[in-house]
Design a protein around this motif. Sequence first.
Motif, PDB file in Angstrom:
ATOM      1  N   SER A  73       0.822  -1.207   0.000  1.00  0.00           N
ATOM      2  CA  SER A  73       0.000   0.000   0.000  1.00  0.00           C
ATOM      3  C   SER A  73       0.857   1.258   0.000  1.00  0.00           C
ATOM      4  N   ALA A  74       0.196   2.392  -0.219  1.00  0.00           N
ATOM      5  CA  ALA A  74       0.892   3.679  -0.174  1.00  0.00           C
ATOM      6  C   ALA A  74       1.489   3.919   1.207  1.00  0.00           C
ATOM      7  N   ALA A  75       0.810   3.459   2.263  1.00  0.00           N
ATOM      8  CA  ALA A  75       1.333   3.637   3.617  1.00  0.00           C
ATOM      9  C   ALA A  75       2.671   2.934   3.784  1.00  0.00           C
ATOM     10  N   SER A  76       2.829   1.788   3.129  1.00  0.00           N
ATOM     11  CA  SER A  76       4.108   1.083   3.179  1.00  0.00           C
ATOM     12  C   SER A  76       5.215   1.935   2.588  1.00  0.00           C
ATOM     13  N   GLY A  77       4.922   2.608   1.485  1.00  0.00           N
ATOM     14  CA  GLY A  77       5.910   3.504   0.883  1.00  0.00           C
ATOM     15  C   GLY A  77       6.267   4.652   1.800  1.00  0.00           C
ATOM     16  N   LEU A  78       5.269   5.203   2.501  1.00  0.00           N
ATOM     17  CA  LEU A  78       5.536   6.286   3.446  1.00  0.00           C
ATOM     18  C   LEU A  78       6.441   5.817   4.574  1.00  0.00           C
ATOM     19  N   MET A  79       6.198   4.607   5.082  1.00  0.00           N
ATOM     20  CA  MET A  79       7.010   4.103   6.189  1.00  0.00           C
ATOM     21  C   MET A  79       8.415   3.734   5.733  1.00  0.00           C
ATOM     22  N   ARG A  80       8.555   3.252   4.514  1.00  0.00           N
ATOM     23  CA  ARG A  80       9.903   2.965   4.012  1.00  0.00           C
ATOM     24  C   ARG A  80      10.710   4.249   3.886  1.00  0.00           C
ATOM     25  N   ALA A  81      10.068   5.303   3.421  1.00  0.00           N
ATOM     26  CA  ALA A  81      10.755   6.590   3.315  1.00  0.00           C
ATOM     27  C   ALA A  81      11.144   7.118   4.696  1.00  0.00           C
ATOM     28  N   PHE A  82      10.258   6.920   5.663  1.00  0.00           N
ATOM     29  CA  PHE A  82      10.569   7.345   7.039  1.00  0.00           C
ATOM     30  C   PHE A  82      11.760   6.558   7.580  1.00  0.00           C
ATOM     31  N   HIS A  83      11.786   5.258   7.300  1.00  0.00           N
ATOM     32  CA  HIS A  83      12.889   4.429   7.793  1.00  0.00           C
ATOM     33  C   HIS A  83      14.214   4.842   7.149  1.00  0.00           C
ATOM     34  N   ARG A  84      14.176   5.172   5.873  1.00  0.00           N
ATOM     35  CA  ARG A  84      15.407   5.640   5.219  1.00  0.00           C
ATOM     36  C   ARG A  84      15.888   6.957   5.822  1.00  0.00           C
ATOM     37  N   ALA A  85      14.946   7.821   6.173  1.00  0.00           N
ATOM     38  CA  ALA A  85      15.318   9.122   6.743  1.00  0.00           C
ATOM     39  C   ALA A  85      15.759   9.008   8.194  1.00  0.00           C
ATOM     40  N   HIS A  86      15.244   7.993   8.918  1.00  0.00           N
ATOM     41  CA  HIS A  86      15.547   7.845  10.347  1.00  0.00           C
ATOM     42  C   HIS A  86      15.900   6.386  10.654  1.00  0.00           C
ATOM     43  N   PRO A  87      17.019   5.891  10.138  1.00  0.00           N
ATOM     44  CA  PRO A  87      17.373   4.480  10.363  1.00  0.00           C
ATOM     45  C   PRO A  87      17.673   4.167  11.824  1.00  0.00           C
ATOM     46  N   GLU A  88      17.891   5.188  12.635  1.00  0.00           N
ATOM     47  CA  GLU A  88      18.194   4.953  14.052  1.00  0.00           C
ATOM     48  C   GLU A  88      16.952   4.586  14.866  1.00  0.00           C
ATOM     49  N   ILE A  89      15.767   4.780  14.321  1.00  0.00           N
ATOM     50  CA  ILE A  89      14.527   4.493  15.031  1.00  0.00           C
ATOM     51  C   ILE A  89      14.097   3.056  14.744  1.00  0.00           C
ATOM     52  N   ASP A  90      13.935   2.262  15.791  1.00  0.00           N
ATOM     53  CA  ASP A  90      13.452   0.889  15.636  1.00  0.00           C
ATOM     54  C   ASP A  90      11.962   0.902  15.318  1.00  0.00           C
TER      55      ASP A  90
END
Length: 311
Positions: free
Chosen positions: A98-115
């Motif tokens: 889903s589009a939400a998955s894309g949003l979360m992947r982008a967030f993870h790339r921007a903040h890899p330090e957050i589990d």
Amino acid sequence: MDLDTVRTFLAAADAGQFQEAAADLAVTQQAVSKRIAALERDLGVRLFTRTPRGAELTIDGQAFLPHARELLRVAERAVSSVRAGRRPLRVDMIASRSAASGLMRAFHRAHPEIDLDVVMLHDIDQAVAAIRSGTIDASFRAVAMPGRPLPEDLASVRVLDEPLELLVGPAHALAGARSVTIAQLAGHRIWMPGLVPGTEWAAYYADLVAEFGLTIEATGPNFGSDALLDTIADTPALATFMGGRTRLVWPAGHGLRRVPVTDPVPVYPHSLLWRRDDPHPALATLRAHLAAAAPAHGAAGTWAPSWTIQR
């Protein structure tokens, strides 16, 4: 078992003297003696023998020592698991493509330090219950269901308007179109076997049908997206709707076409929901990331149900 007494036992065992253990713990020597005595009563054994040089572990004390250390390690892990910022941020989204998955992947790339922990719940009732109970921290959802406003303890913000596209096989009448107006879809069979009554996406498509006189069929079992793509590719009379930011993969031989829909562009509105008093610091980081990345919603020339979350 009182962990303070276990902690005192370890301090005394490491120091070899009650007085030095008292100094390390910033308590009186009498307090150390009382705690050790209380622990010995609980265990029913003597842990120390007093000697001219201080305090030595008995055989029972030596046997208890490694377990006492493990007790404190387990206690620290238990505290760390719920300490603000130490446990993963748990976020729900409807599907992995889903589009939400894309949003979360982008967030993870921007903040890899957050589990992160990502879960996939079926409908908005499950998601709301999980947020309110603390099982998850946030959820991506499309709408507040008609007549069922969000509880007061939940907050929401609209983060993405995803345009719908028509997905057709190579022999469909609209396969060669560069775009299609929503009025031109009247009379075409749009097949969506995944529409489940009572869900927010079923409510969305019910309004779309009522507004523009479309024909959406939800007949037959839902065997998943792969089976849907197979059927659309092989059946010239059928089409289906897909989100423009939904990731799909199909065999090259299917010849499927994604056709933009216009005049107006129907958009599927995604919102982030969370509990107002959720203390997880990464939740604020996620909200700030989405606010910075999200384009304006409700643009001219688009359509969404009137009961969509507007904030």
